[in-house]
Motif scaffolding. Sequence first.
Motif: not given
Ligand SMILES: C[S@@+](CC[C@H](N)C(=O)[O-])C[C@H]1O[C@@H](n2cnc3c(N)ncnc32)[C@H](O)[C@@H]1O
Length: 203
Positions: A19, A44-47, A68, A86
């Motif tokens: 990503a 943000a996970s995994p980062g 989360k 969030i």
């Molecule tokens: C596609 S991943 C993000 C990848 C990240 N942008 C990267 O570059 O590594 C989508 C993320 O949205 C998070 N997510 C989904 N619903 C969420 C919520 N209600 N609060 C916080 N995070 C959320 C998931 O835990 C997941 O880690």
Amino acid sequence: MREDFYYQQARIKGYRSRASFKLLQINNKFSVFRKGQIIIDLGASPGGWSQVASHLVGGNGKVIAIDKSYISPFKEKNVEILNKDILNRNLPIIVLETYGKTDGLISDCSPNITGDFSRDHAIQISLARRALALTQELIKDNGFFICKLFQGTELQDFIKEMKKHFETTKLYKPAASRKKSAEIYVIGLKYSISKDSSKETTN
Ligand SMILES: C[S@@+](CC[C@H](N)C(=O)[O-])C[C@H]1O[C@@H](n2cnc3c(N)ncnc32)[C@H](O)[C@@H]1O
């Protein structure tokens, strides 16, 4: 295949996810990041996005990585982790008290995909709406917003809402986003509290 290319490139360059290249390509197109900025990264996970943002804002900038799910600590010293949903209603207060208003908010939030397209779209758009609501509390005038959206019936309403708050609203699908994926990114430039929504265009 192209996805293998970005996956391999992420490994070579030390990014946590493929990503990262989506955010790099968005920034190449719209030049939103500047040195010294403070950025919020939702989902943000995994980062991977946080790493890219960290490099783009530099040592005098800061990235607040929120998810989360667990995020393992970064070697980049300008990234701070907030392990929060969030949807948590205290999130704006926590961010404002610690960091004040920020220069940009980026959101790559998505739910676990069920394969039921309408359901996935509805849940993802609700996360995007929450991200948009958070921009109104957390970014400065002239700030920017980058947000993942799943294309579907509610996309145009979301764009309309964006245009009420940003001087410019653009849709963009970076090359690193798989063609078969419904995802697309919306970019809001120059956040303005007092903006007149009738003047805006999208493409
Ligand atoms: C596609 S991943 C993000 C990848 C990240 N942008 C990267 O570059 O590594 C989508 C993320 O949205 C998070 N997510 C989904 N619903 C969420 C919520 N209600 N609060 C916080 N995070 C959320 C998931 O835990 C997941 O880690």
